[in-house]
Design a protein around this motif. Structure first.
Motif, PDB file in Angstrom:
ATOM      1  N   HIS A  69       0.790  -1.363  -0.026  1.00  0.00           N
ATOM      2  CA  HIS A  69      -0.010  -0.008  -0.117  1.00  0.00           C
ATOM      3  C   HIS A  69       0.661   1.205  -0.078  1.00  0.00           C
ATOM      4  N   CYS A  70       0.621   2.001  -0.804  1.00  0.00           N
ATOM      5  CA  CYS A  70       1.414   3.466  -1.115  1.00  0.00           C
ATOM      6  C   CYS A  70       1.395   4.077   0.203  1.00  0.00           C
ATOM      7  N   PRO A  71       2.375   4.714   0.574  1.00  0.00           N
ATOM      8  CA  PRO A  71       2.696   5.427   1.712  1.00  0.00           C
ATOM      9  C   PRO A  71       2.105   6.792   1.800  1.00  0.00           C
ATOM     10  N   HIS A  72       1.256   7.092   0.600  1.00  0.00           N
ATOM     11  CA  HIS A  72       0.528   8.610   0.420  1.00  0.00           C
ATOM     12  C   HIS A  72      -0.810   8.335   1.008  1.00  0.00           C
ATOM     13  N   ARG A  73      -1.526   7.894   0.573  1.00  0.00           N
ATOM     14  CA  ARG A  73      -3.013   7.387   1.008  1.00  0.00           C
ATOM     15  C   ARG A  73      -3.501   6.096   0.805  1.00  0.00           C
ATOM     16  N   ARG A  88       5.152   2.964  -9.549  1.00  0.00           N
ATOM     17  CA  ARG A  88       4.522   4.304  -9.510  1.00  0.00           C
ATOM     18  C   ARG A  88       3.069   4.336  -9.123  1.00  0.00           C
ATOM     19  N   CYS A  89       2.575   4.831  -7.949  1.00  0.00           N
ATOM     20  CA  CYS A  89       1.225   4.781  -7.798  1.00  0.00           C
ATOM     21  C   CYS A  89       0.406   5.397  -8.770  1.00  0.00           C
ATOM     22  N   LEU A  90      -0.735   4.751  -9.191  1.00  0.00           N
ATOM     23  CA  LEU A  90      -1.659   5.142  -9.890  1.00  0.00           C
ATOM     24  C   LEU A  90      -2.413   6.440  -9.435  1.00  0.00           C
ATOM     25  N   TYR A  91      -2.567   6.578  -8.244  1.00  0.00           N
ATOM     26  CA  TYR A  91      -3.350   7.785  -7.462  1.00  0.00           C
ATOM     27  C   TYR A  91      -2.921   8.971  -7.814  1.00  0.00           C
ATOM     28  N   HIS A  92      -1.499   9.310  -7.296  1.00  0.00           N
ATOM     29  CA  HIS A  92      -1.123  10.641  -7.295  1.00  0.00           C
ATOM     30  C   HIS A  92       0.262  10.881  -7.807  1.00  0.00           C
ATOM     31  N   GLY A  93       0.806   9.611  -8.461  1.00  0.00           N
ATOM     32  CA  GLY A  93       2.000   9.563  -9.153  1.00  0.00           C
ATOM     33  C   GLY A  93       3.283   9.322  -8.177  1.00  0.00           C
TER      34      GLY A  93
HETATM   35  S1  FES Z   1      -2.136   7.179  -2.826  1.00  0.00           S
HETATM   36 FE1  FES Z   1      -0.439   6.611  -3.842  1.00  0.00          FE
HETATM   37  S2  FES Z   1       0.305   8.551  -4.775  1.00  0.00           S
HETATM   38 FE2  FES Z   1      -1.375   8.932  -3.534  1.00  0.00          FE
END
Ligand code: FES
Ligand code: FE2
Length: 434
Positions: A69-73, A88-93
């Motif tokens: 799981h991406c450390p962002h959200r 690279r995460c799809l959500y915010h890159g």
């Molecule tokens: S949740 Fe992955 S970049 Fe935002």
């Protein structure tokens, strides 16, 4: 039986648990290489020791293993773009590197300090023997990589089979510590059929053990972990049939096979507390494997991504009551499925306060006590089994006829002598046990 507390200590594998810390001190399989075959291909989800991870091979061919799981959200990186150097995460890159750094945060200001402060858990990996291995423990405690000889065999002499099991790893592992069960669970009623069938798989030895359903069990500790012997009576009072199993920490075992037979190495890999993968690693240093016969006898053929077979607790592992009358003891086809049927039938984690152990459980009892002691020694900072520099990983198990009364620990010397065409082993060089 075990106390509830000890049962927990021996079955819970998540981060921070005693056993979870112990398992993280070893190189362990994370995936089979076919799952990440294609450079730049789709990342695959990997459940390992209670953690959710993704494995991938970047477009330049370099493998990686990181938290899912991406450390962002928290979007899953199994959906991510597979790029050189990371995912690279799809959500915010955001781009997470194979070594755990966050390389890019394109939606943040260029001078953001978050990139320097945040990390994304990633684990070191190695490819060997068709498997992606990882080490999830503290960097300063990383042991030497266990270079098992089968890792270097040609593709047609090595078969890695991965199978999902809906139970705690210990229920599976304890089956391999239990030399008496094959006489019952794995019995075919027609001995001639059984003999021919297992011989087809290169395993005469599985039918030989039917000579005695109450073997004498012996156990001893080794530098790698432990060794188990099962000594059976035969029709000749002067000869014993001896099977030995070699254990390598934390959850590896060499299963007994006879002279000139293909060999089997197994790993019991916890996905989480309630499920595990079994790795059956069939290998033969002398000749090609008979792969259809191996699948036929074990019944463990499975496919990515889930590596499950059609047999489940819900469908009673396709048990056939008619076959129990005129076919085999279990009514289940395939030795690996027979094992899994009884082990999954116990429920995800059996309450070991409820068992009643007997003489046939000697190796199970020894293993539990040994691991509980090693957990304590780990807390005291002592060296763990199977981690000493220069340790020998060229062990093998044995299934062999030898004179009654000869030391059971010498089964490997007897099997090697028989494979060399000798009547007796050559004089002993040095002690094999500790
Ligand atoms: S949740 Fe992955 S970049 Fe935002
Ligand atoms: Fe078994």
């Amino acid at each position: 039986m075990l106390t509830s507390e000890d049962n927990r200590r021996l079955t819970q594998v998540g981060p921070g648990t005693p056993l979870g810390k112990f398992f993280r001190r070893y190189w362990i399989p994370a995936a089979v290489l076919e799952e990440i075959g294609e450079p730049g291909g789709a990342p695959v989800r990997v459940g390992l020791l209670g953690e959710r991870l993704v494995a991938f091979r970047d477009p330049e061919g370099k493998p990686g293993l990181m938290k899912e799981h991406c450390p962002h959200r928290g979007a899953s990186l199994a959906y991510g773009r597979n790029e050189v150097g990371g995912l690279r995460c799809l959500y915010h890159g955001w781009k997470m590197g194979q070594a755990g750094k966050i390389l890019e945060m394109p939606a943040e200001p260029p001078d953001t300090r978050m990139k320097a402060v945040l990390t994304h858990p990633a684990y070191p990996v190695q490819e060997a023997g068709g498997i992606l291995w990882t080490y999830m423990g503290p960097a300063d405690k990383m042991p030497p990589f266990p270079r098992f000889p089968w890792m270097d065999l040609p593709a047609d002499q090595l078969l890695v089979v991965k199978m999902h099991q809906d139970s705690n790893y210990l229920q599976g592992l304890e089956g391999d510590l239990d030399p008496a069960h094959p006489n019952y669970l794995h019995r075919d009623f027609d001995e001639a059929v059984a003999r021919q069938s297992w011989t087809g798989a290169g395993w005469q030895s599985i039918s030989d053990l039917m000579s005695d359903g109450a073997p004498v069990i012996q156990v001893e500790e080794t530098p790698q972990l432990m060794r188990v012997g099962a000594i059976r009576k035969t029709a000749d009072a002067g000869m014993s049939y001896v099977r030995t199993t070699e254990w390598v920490a934390p959850f590896y075992t060499h299963i007994a096979t006879g002279p000139h037979e293909s060999q089997l190495f197994k790993a019991w890999l916890p996905i989480d507390d309630n499920s595990c993968f079994t790795f059956y690693i069939h290998h033969d240093a002398r000749k090609k494997l008979d792969v259809p016969a191996i699948y036929g006898n074990w019944g463990h053929r499975s496919e990515p991504p889930h590596y499950r077979t059609a047999h489940t607790a819900q469908n009673m592992h396709l048990q056939d009551r008619k076959m129990m009358v005129d076919g085999n003891f279990s009514g289940v086809i395939g030795a690996a499925i027979q094992d899994r049927a009884v082990q999954e039938s116990m429920g995800p984690v059996f309450d070991r306060t409820q068992e009643h152990l007997g003489t046939s459980d000697k190796a199970v009892i020894f293993f539990r006590r040994l691991i509980l002691r090693k957990l304590q020694e780990m807390e005291e900072g002592k060296e763990l089994p199977g981690t000493a520099p220069g340790l020998d990983f060229r062990q093998r198990a044995a299934s062999v006829y030898m004179p009654a009364g000869a030391p059971w620990q010498e089964a490997v010397r007897w099997i090697e002598a028989q494979e060399a065409g000798l009547k007796d082993p050559l004089p002993k060089q040095e002690a094999t046990s500790v």
